[in-house]
Design a protein around this motif. Sequence first.
Motif, PDB file in Angstrom:
ATOM      1  N   MET A   1      -6.890  -1.159   9.393  1.00  0.00           N
ATOM      2  CA  MET A   1      -6.493  -2.810   8.635  1.00  0.00           C
ATOM      3  C   MET A   1      -4.996  -2.726   8.122  1.00  0.00           C
ATOM      4  N   HIS A   2      -4.561  -3.875   8.615  1.00  0.00           N
ATOM      5  CA  HIS A   2      -2.999  -4.285   8.137  1.00  0.00           C
ATOM      6  C   HIS A   2      -2.823  -5.250   7.187  1.00  0.00           C
ATOM      7  N   ALA A   3      -3.881  -5.910   6.710  1.00  0.00           N
ATOM      8  CA  ALA A   3      -3.897  -6.873   5.692  1.00  0.00           C
ATOM      9  C   ALA A   3      -5.220  -6.620   4.946  1.00  0.00           C
ATOM     10  N   LEU A   4      -4.760  -7.269   3.539  1.00  0.00           N
ATOM     11  CA  LEU A   4      -5.821  -6.902   2.502  1.00  0.00           C
ATOM     12  C   LEU A   4      -5.673  -7.967   1.391  1.00  0.00           C
ATOM     13  N   ALA A   5      -6.581  -8.757   1.318  1.00  0.00           N
ATOM     14  CA  ALA A   5      -6.702  -9.624   0.288  1.00  0.00           C
ATOM     15  C   ALA A   5      -7.622  -9.332  -1.069  1.00  0.00           C
ATOM     16  N   LEU A   6      -7.024  -9.863  -1.987  1.00  0.00           N
ATOM     17  CA  LEU A   6      -7.866  -9.478  -3.403  1.00  0.00           C
ATOM     18  C   LEU A   6      -8.392 -10.642  -4.102  1.00  0.00           C
ATOM     19  N   THR A   7      -9.549 -10.736  -4.022  1.00  0.00           N
ATOM     20  CA  THR A   7     -10.283 -12.132  -4.449  1.00  0.00           C
ATOM     21  C   THR A   7     -11.381 -11.944  -5.685  1.00  0.00           C
ATOM     22  N   ASP A   8     -10.777 -11.694  -6.999  1.00  0.00           N
ATOM     23  CA  ASP A   8     -11.585 -11.297  -7.898  1.00  0.00           C
ATOM     24  C   ASP A   8     -12.370 -12.555  -8.368  1.00  0.00           C
ATOM     25  N   HIS A   9     -13.394 -12.410  -9.151  1.00  0.00           N
ATOM     26  CA  HIS A   9     -14.237 -13.803  -9.471  1.00  0.00           C
ATOM     27  C   HIS A   9     -13.399 -14.287 -10.730  1.00  0.00           C
ATOM     28  N   GLY A  10     -12.939 -15.689 -10.425  1.00  0.00           N
ATOM     29  CA  GLY A  10     -12.327 -16.437 -11.479  1.00  0.00           C
ATOM     30  C   GLY A  10     -11.166 -16.293 -12.053  1.00  0.00           C
ATOM     31  N   ASN A  11     -10.480 -15.297 -11.597  1.00  0.00           N
ATOM     32  CA  ASN A  11      -9.195 -14.705 -12.273  1.00  0.00           C
ATOM     33  C   ASN A  11      -8.240 -14.110 -11.132  1.00  0.00           C
ATOM     34  N   MET A  12      -7.103 -14.244 -11.521  1.00  0.00           N
ATOM     35  CA  MET A  12      -5.881 -13.306 -10.805  1.00  0.00           C
ATOM     36  C   MET A  12      -5.231 -12.277 -11.436  1.00  0.00           C
ATOM     37  N   TYR A  13      -6.009 -11.697 -12.292  1.00  0.00           N
ATOM     38  CA  TYR A  13      -5.375 -10.587 -13.150  1.00  0.00           C
ATOM     39  C   TYR A  13      -4.802  -9.426 -12.609  1.00  0.00           C
ATOM     40  N   GLY A  14      -5.447  -9.152 -11.360  1.00  0.00           N
ATOM     41  CA  GLY A  14      -4.984  -7.929 -10.551  1.00  0.00           C
ATOM     42  C   GLY A  14      -3.951  -8.250  -9.745  1.00  0.00           C
ATOM     43  N   ILE A  15      -3.317  -9.267  -9.623  1.00  0.00           N
ATOM     44  CA  ILE A  15      -2.473  -9.706  -8.467  1.00  0.00           C
ATOM     45  C   ILE A  15      -0.995  -8.909  -8.437  1.00  0.00           C
ATOM     46  N   LYS A  16      -0.359  -8.899  -9.845  1.00  0.00           N
ATOM     47  CA  LYS A  16       0.640  -8.631  -9.636  1.00  0.00           C
ATOM     48  C   LYS A  16       0.824  -6.937  -9.447  1.00  0.00           C
ATOM     49  N   GLU A  17      -0.187  -6.205 -10.033  1.00  0.00           N
ATOM     50  CA  GLU A  17      -0.273  -4.759  -9.565  1.00  0.00           C
ATOM     51  C   GLU A  17      -0.378  -4.517  -8.220  1.00  0.00           C
ATOM     52  N   PHE A  18      -1.402  -5.466  -7.644  1.00  0.00           N
ATOM     53  CA  PHE A  18      -1.714  -5.490  -6.051  1.00  0.00           C
ATOM     54  C   PHE A  18      -0.391  -5.421  -5.279  1.00  0.00           C
ATOM     55  N   LEU A  19       0.491  -6.638  -5.645  1.00  0.00           N
ATOM     56  CA  LEU A  19       1.494  -6.717  -4.941  1.00  0.00           C
ATOM     57  C   LEU A  19       2.639  -5.790  -4.916  1.00  0.00           C
ATOM     58  N   ASP A  20       2.654  -5.236  -6.091  1.00  0.00           N
ATOM     59  CA  ASP A  20       3.684  -4.250  -6.686  1.00  0.00           C
ATOM     60  C   ASP A  20       3.302  -3.042  -5.603  1.00  0.00           C
ATOM     61  N   HIS A  21       1.751  -2.503  -5.780  1.00  0.00           N
ATOM     62  CA  HIS A  21       1.554  -1.678  -4.639  1.00  0.00           C
ATOM     63  C   HIS A  21       1.786  -1.413  -3.437  1.00  0.00           C
ATOM     64  N   CYS A  22       1.689  -2.708  -2.934  1.00  0.00           N
ATOM     65  CA  CYS A  22       1.742  -2.971  -1.583  1.00  0.00           C
ATOM     66  C   CYS A  22       3.150  -3.166  -1.112  1.00  0.00           C
ATOM     67  N   LYS A  23       4.096  -3.372  -1.866  1.00  0.00           N
ATOM     68  CA  LYS A  23       5.373  -3.623  -1.799  1.00  0.00           C
ATOM     69  C   LYS A  23       5.891  -2.239  -1.785  1.00  0.00           C
ATOM     70  N   LYS A  24       5.323  -1.427  -2.604  1.00  0.00           N
ATOM     71  CA  LYS A  24       5.763   0.074  -2.674  1.00  0.00           C
ATOM     72  C   LYS A  24       5.360   0.967  -1.649  1.00  0.00           C
ATOM     73  N   VAL A  25       4.461   0.395  -1.119  1.00  0.00           N
ATOM     74  CA  VAL A  25       3.845   1.320   0.209  1.00  0.00           C
ATOM     75  C   VAL A  25       4.477   0.887   1.581  1.00  0.00           C
ATOM     76  N   ASN A  26       4.997  -0.305   1.701  1.00  0.00           N
ATOM     77  CA  ASN A  26       5.614  -0.931   2.704  1.00  0.00           C
ATOM     78  C   ASN A  26       6.988  -0.500   2.810  1.00  0.00           C
ATOM     79  N   LYS A  27       7.644  -0.232   1.627  1.00  0.00           N
ATOM     80  CA  LYS A  27       8.999   0.049   1.564  1.00  0.00           C
ATOM     81  C   LYS A  27       9.178   1.778   1.942  1.00  0.00           C
ATOM     82  N   GLU A  28       8.240   2.314   1.313  1.00  0.00           N
ATOM     83  CA  GLU A  28       8.256   4.060   1.695  1.00  0.00           C
ATOM     84  C   GLU A  28       7.975   3.939   3.343  1.00  0.00           C
ATOM     85  N   ALA A  29       7.207   3.170   3.687  1.00  0.00           N
ATOM     86  CA  ALA A  29       6.891   3.230   5.102  1.00  0.00           C
ATOM     87  C   ALA A  29       7.999   2.730   6.170  1.00  0.00           C
ATOM     88  N   GLY A  30       8.667   1.778   5.656  1.00  0.00           N
ATOM     89  CA  GLY A  30       9.957   1.150   6.346  1.00  0.00           C
ATOM     90  C   GLY A  30       9.359   0.152   7.164  1.00  0.00           C
TER      91      GLY A  30
END
Length: 443
Positions: A1-30
Amino acid sequence: MHALALTDHGNMYGIKEFLDHCKKVNKEAGEIVIKPIVGCEAYCARRGRHSRQNDESISGEGRSYVIDRSGWHLILLAKNMQGYRNLCKIVSMGFMDDAFNYTPRIDKELLEQYHEGIICSSACLGGELPQKIMTAISRQPDALNNVEQAIANGVFQEAEEAVQWFKNLFGEDYYIELQRHQTEKPGGDQSTYQRQMQVNPVLIALARKYGIKVIATNDAHFVEEEHAEAHDRLICLSTNHFVDDINRMHYTKQEWLKSPAEMEAIFSDIPEAITNTQEIADKVEIYDIDSKPIMPKFPIPEDFGTEEQYGSRLKLEAAYLEHLTMEGALKRYGKERLDTDDQLKERIRFELDTINNMGFPGYFLIVMDFIRGAREELGVSVGPGRGSAAGSVVAYCLHITDLDPLKYDLLFERFLNPDRISLPDIDTDFDDEGRGRVLEWVS
């Protein structure tokens, strides 16, 4: 899988950590290994988020009334930066405007205002479309014998109206979800799959009638298949029920993050439902929600100047900061020294240039103002300054600190350094009794 959506119930609390982690993974992979998709499984109020009307339901021979605590489920995904901002707005309004505060409910009024840049799908059995289909089936079970004919006869009229509303609003960005949570796991809920198999033929028929694409989805509440038992125990804890209570909440135990191969096997008869999910992933743009610190606007007297006159807010703040600094230098050092001491003039010029080039004049104006307010308006004792900020002559001239850095040969570069871009950190001490009043004044 090359895409992942985060859809928590009623909130977006996890979005910043989610985006930061994906950015880190993508940066390390180039390269883009995982495209993060920002989303929310919203609660859409049945009669509007301000409504205090109760839901009426039938219980045995009598009637019972249940508050519309959560509303219908609805999947919302941000397609681009505009969609992200709108999704933030929608979710925030759900928390602020909810009439009952059981869950952060949104409504169709909010969707009409802030739908731009958002992809929408019909959600699980808790969505408006499946719910209205199940209501119609409960009234006329034989409608499933010939779904197309039942649609033609208006049996699913309320569901059709819902489809038309979302289609008209979101256009090609509206999708209808299909789920199949068949389970043979001990303790897994069997009724969910039965309802899905009743609802899915109607969903497919409505999708074809209105030219809407279907997508295959799977509720994901844990990552690995073997986590189902732990998740089941967690539900018992959160709902205060014993494991062997047959009347407690049960999941299907199919709610793990299924692989593409697993999903393809489940929906082998509807391959387009799998490929359409890739269409959604392709629609989503890659964007960055990080930004430089957003400072409040310090109110600069109009008789000093305006943004239009100076060409930008930053230039206006820089000019006003220099004006106040030179006024303060006159009081701190006296006119004679200010006119004759080249070291002092060069130090002030260097610090002001550094502050302005780093974009922080507004920060100094704000800190200066709340320290002035504490002393002059609130009568709160303020410390003389400590830490690296004590090395700033500008801070000394603005009465942010009361220690002359030139007298003690303190370095400004320990406080602000163009080679290390970060927001300034001015440590300020207030007396214990007055600190709370200063915080209120700042607010």
